[in-house]
Design a protein around this motif. Structure first.
Motif, mmCIF file in Angstrom:
data_model
loop_
_atom_site.group_PDB
_atom_site.id
_atom_site.type_symbol
_atom_site.label_atom_id
_atom_site.label_comp_id
_atom_site.label_asym_id
_atom_site.label_seq_id
_atom_site.Cartn_x
_atom_site.Cartn_y
_atom_site.Cartn_z
ATOM 1 N N UNK A 244 0.828 -1.209 0.000
ATOM 2 C CA UNK A 244 0.000 0.000 0.000
ATOM 3 C C UNK A 244 0.862 1.259 0.000
ATOM 4 N N UNK A 245 1.951 1.235 0.758
ATOM 5 C CA UNK A 245 2.862 2.382 0.812
ATOM 6 C C UNK A 245 3.490 2.655 -0.547
ATOM 7 N N UNK A 246 3.916 1.592 -1.250
ATOM 8 C CA UNK A 246 4.534 1.758 -2.568
ATOM 9 C C UNK A 246 3.556 2.370 -3.567
ATOM 10 N N UNK A 247 2.332 1.896 -3.563
ATOM 11 C CA UNK A 247 1.339 2.383 -4.526
ATOM 12 C C UNK A 247 1.040 3.859 -4.280
ATOM 13 N N UNK A 248 0.857 4.225 -3.023
ATOM 14 C CA UNK A 248 0.565 5.620 -2.701
ATOM 15 C C UNK A 248 1.727 6.521 -3.095
ATOM 16 N N UNK A 249 2.940 6.077 -2.795
ATOM 17 C CA UNK A 249 4.111 6.926 -3.006
ATOM 18 C C UNK A 249 4.287 7.322 -4.459
ATOM 19 N N UNK A 250 4.069 6.392 -5.373
ATOM 20 C CA UNK A 250 4.283 6.713 -6.784
ATOM 21 C C UNK A 250 3.177 7.615 -7.308
ATOM 22 N N UNK A 251 1.987 7.539 -6.708
ATOM 23 C CA UNK A 251 0.873 8.383 -7.157
ATOM 24 C C UNK A 251 1.033 9.832 -6.699
ATOM 25 N N UNK A 252 1.497 10.039 -5.483
ATOM 26 C CA UNK A 252 1.540 11.398 -4.926
ATOM 27 C C UNK A 252 2.953 11.957 -4.815
ATOM 28 N N UNK A 253 3.968 11.169 -5.238
ATOM 29 C CA UNK A 253 5.324 11.688 -5.253
ATOM 30 C C UNK A 253 6.035 11.665 -3.925
ATOM 31 N N UNK A 254 5.741 10.684 -3.089
ATOM 32 C CA UNK A 254 6.385 10.608 -1.779
ATOM 33 C C UNK A 254 7.836 10.151 -1.878
ATOM 34 N N UNK A 255 8.656 10.648 -0.975
ATOM 35 C CA UNK A 255 10.007 10.149 -0.762
ATOM 36 C C UNK A 255 9.959 9.114 0.357
ATOM 37 N N UNK A 256 10.291 7.868 0.028
ATOM 38 C CA UNK A 256 10.244 6.790 1.005
ATOM 39 C C UNK A 256 11.612 6.636 1.651
ATOM 40 N N UNK A 257 11.669 6.844 2.946
ATOM 41 C CA UNK A 257 12.918 6.743 3.698
ATOM 42 C C UNK A 257 12.863 5.474 4.541
ATOM 43 N N UNK A 258 13.876 4.601 4.350
ATOM 44 C CA UNK A 258 13.886 3.316 5.046
ATOM 45 C C UNK A 258 15.143 3.185 5.896
ATOM 46 N N UNK A 259 15.041 2.544 7.055
ATOM 47 C CA UNK A 259 16.239 2.262 7.851
ATOM 48 C C UNK A 259 17.223 1.405 7.066
ATOM 49 N N UNK A 260 18.493 1.475 7.430
ATOM 50 C CA UNK A 260 19.514 0.712 6.715
ATOM 51 C C UNK A 260 19.424 -0.774 7.008
ATOM 52 N N UNK A 261 18.901 -1.144 8.170
ATOM 53 C CA UNK A 261 18.787 -2.553 8.544
ATOM 54 C C UNK A 261 17.598 -2.758 9.446
ATOM 55 N N UNK A 262 17.776 -3.570 10.478
ATOM 56 C CA UNK A 262 16.691 -3.800 11.431
ATOM 57 C C UNK A 262 16.300 -2.491 12.104
ATOM 58 N N UNK A 263 15.051 -2.437 12.553
ATOM 59 C CA UNK A 263 14.563 -1.214 13.159
ATOM 60 C C UNK A 263 15.370 -0.847 14.397
ATOM 61 N N UNK A 264 15.812 0.393 14.435
ATOM 62 C CA UNK A 264 16.551 0.927 15.565
ATOM 63 C C UNK A 264 15.952 2.287 15.895
ATOM 64 N N UNK A 265 15.441 2.483 17.111
ATOM 65 C CA UNK A 265 14.761 3.743 17.421
ATOM 66 C C UNK A 265 15.666 4.964 17.259
ATOM 67 N N UNK A 266 16.943 4.826 17.574
ATOM 68 C CA UNK A 266 17.857 5.964 17.421
ATOM 69 C C UNK A 266 17.990 6.357 15.955
ATOM 70 N N UNK A 267 18.074 5.355 15.074
ATOM 71 C CA UNK A 267 18.160 5.654 13.645
ATOM 72 C C UNK A 267 16.861 6.277 13.145
ATOM 73 N N UNK A 268 15.728 5.758 13.601
ATOM 74 C CA UNK A 268 14.439 6.314 13.179
ATOM 75 C C UNK A 268 14.340 7.787 13.562
ATOM 76 N N UNK A 269 14.768 8.127 14.762
ATOM 77 C CA UNK A 269 14.738 9.520 15.222
ATOM 78 C C UNK A 269 15.651 10.381 14.351
ATOM 79 N N UNK A 270 16.840 9.851 14.041
ATOM 80 C CA UNK A 270 17.773 10.611 13.194
ATOM 81 C C UNK A 270 17.198 10.832 11.796
#
Length: 534
Positions: A244-270
């Motif tokens: 669902x995220x992929x479909x929406x992003x291409x329609x409205x021009x979203x920039x999808x930002x993903x963590x480099x690996x497993x979820x890390x709260x410090x990385x998410x905050x950064x």
């Protein structure tokens, strides 16, 4: 022709999107559907040219623009067609979140193939059984996982074999897929234990997309070239929420930002601070970990204006904690309810809804019908959904939970109030939801009783402040051993997130009911008291 004119031209060639709803007959069923709607997922690729050199995918140091993304998709699609892959062919995507995952998904869609989204966390046994069910023509495997794919399957590299360029790649050509054709297979755990392949059509996914864009006033003709936001995506792409995220992003021009690996709260905050994230969709566990991290009080997170939580029950206490911890999102905490079998979200609650009606999952999306089937032995009935987003069925000979009238029996219990808000009060199906992952107790029990030290096992969920639920196991043992040693041995047969973390050893055989089967309700009730007393 200017860049803006070209973008508008590309948009105008896309299929029309409207807001008017009418009854549409699909086979023997009638659904509420938009009269003007897109019919093929591949048609969404035309929107990529609308957003040009805007960043589309960000992971670590990698930044992929929409132009680069489209060129990569075209190059990959050209490789597929050269290999003879086309309409209806099943292509397995086996990997973790990455730009390559997204390119492989869209390239499969572009040639009319069926993208089969494998769970990268599966055990070897789960992977083998799922591949046998799918019978793919090709497996695209992340280099870190490729060795786990049996030799009898054709495996291709995770990345395109050549550097993409707009002039070298064949542009997307509509392969002629119809809206009722299969588009994606997404796996979900069922009470039988083995992952079940949910087959979603083009109609399934596009109907859900159009409803969400409609209620948020983001239909393609309502947005201009300034649309689009930076969105943090921390869930796996192989879940329905990822699609669902992929479909929406291409329609409205979203920039999808993903963590480099497993979820890390410090990385998410950064990432929120560095990329000025405005939207974040996450399971409650991830939100909780961010709220508990000390950096949340020292970093600038004021750009984060909207948080959507799902994948596990959300209570009023959690929502209040979120609003307090992230004041910028106070009026925009949204939630919802849905199943993979229903193509994802079927019910939504806006920020205002969650303030006025804390604890509700919201009201039905425009094309979704809700019914409550009475369960005389229970205080609330079973939630039934009927929607054009629902699946075509399961792969293999598995009975569908959709009845002859088109109602999907969810197995969840709840009720509707006088204003049409849906309240979920329990689950009639035997399922554990740990950190947004569905776990079938039957599959964990089967793995446990295969251990020579285990005579009988009953697995159930217990509340967990961070994960929502954690997995507990009550065991009758053949010998005096420490059950915590079973963890490493189980990881070869079940996913790591399904391995029990709470163990209760029972010294006598489990009680049985009149049919001679283990009385699981009695076992769980007794085991819970022992867990709570520790």
């Amino acid at each position: 022709m200017t860049t803006t004119q070209a973008a508008r031209s590309a948009t105008s060639k896309s299929e029309r999107w409207g807001s008017d709803i009418e009854p549409v007959t699909v086979g023997d069923l009638t659904f509420r559907m938009y009269s003007e709607r897109p019919h093929r997922l591949g048609s969404l690729l035309t929107f990529a040219s609308r957003w040009g050199d805007r960043a589309h995918i960000v992971q670590g140091e990698r930044v992929v623009t929409f132009e680069q993304f489209r060129a990569s998709v075209d190059a990959r699609a050209h490789e597929f067609t050269s290999a003879g892959i086309g309409s209806g062919d099943r292509v397995v995507l086996l990997g973790f979140n990455s730009p390559e995952w997204i390119v492989n998904f869209w390239a499969t869609v572009a040639v009319g193939g069926v993208a089969v989204l494998a769970n990268a966390w599966w055990s070897e046994e789960e992977l083998v059984s799922s591949l046998e069910l799918v019978e793919p023509v090709l497996v695209l495997a992340d280099e870190r996982i490729a060795s786990r794919v049996p030799d009898r399957y054709k495996v291709a590299t995770w990345s395109p074999t050549a550097d993409p360029s707009p002039t070298a790649a064949t542009p997307f050509v509509d392969p002629g897929t119809a809206e009722e054709d299969p588009a994606v297979v997404i796996f979900t755990s069922g009470t039988s234990g083995k992952p079940k392949g949910v087959v979603l059509s083009h109609r399934s996914l596009l109907s859900g997309l159009q409803m969400l864009l409609d209620i948020t006033r983001r239909l393609p003709h309502l947005v201009d070239e300034t649309a689009g936001e930076s969105a943090l995506h921390t869930g796996p792409m192989f879940h329905v929420g990822g699609v669902q995220t992929l479909l929406r992003a291409i329609c409205v021009g979203d920039t999808l930002v993903m963590p480099a690996g497993r979820f890390d709260p410090a990385e998410a905050i950064r990432l929120v601070e560095d990329w000025k994230i405005r939207r974040w969709s996450a399971v409650p566990t991830m939100v909780t970990r961010v709220l508990e991290h000390p950096d949340v009080r020292t970093r600038d997170l004021t750009t984060l204006r909207a948080v959507t939580v799902g994948g596990a029950p959300v209570g009023a206490e959690f929502l209040e904690r979120l609003r307090t911890g992230l004041p910028g999102v106070e009026p925009r905490v949204a939630t919802g309810y849905g199943l993979t079998e229903n193509g994802g979200q079927g019910v939504a609650a806006s920020g205002k809804d969650t303030v006025k009606h804390p604890g509700t999952t919201g009201r039905a999306l425009p094309c979704v019908e809700i019914s409550i089937a009475p369960r005389p032995e229970l205080p609330d009935g079973e939630i039934l959904l009927r929607s054009p987003t629902q699946m075509l069925g399961y792969l293999g000979e598995i009975e569908s939970p959709i009845d002859s009238d088109g109602w999907l029996h969810t197995g969840d219990l709840g009720h509707l109030d006088d204003e049409g808000y849906l309240w979920i009060t329990g689950r009639s199906k035997d399922m554990i939801i740990r950190g947004g992952e569905n776990i079938a107790p039957a599959s964990v029990e089967a793995a446990l009783v295969r251990l020579p030290e285990v005579k009988d096992a009953v697995v159930f969920g217990v509340p967990h402040s961070d994960l929502g639920e954690e997995v507990a196991a009550a065991l009758v043992l053949e010998s005096d051993v420490d059950p915590t040693q079973f963890g490493d041995r189980l990881r070869g047969t079940i996913a790591s997130f399904a391995v029990p973390t709470r163990w209760i050893v029972v010294t006598e055989d489990f009680p049985v009911n009149h049919a001679g089967k283990i009385d699981k309700n009695a076992v769980v009730a007794d085991a819970r008291t022992k867990v709570e007393s520790r």
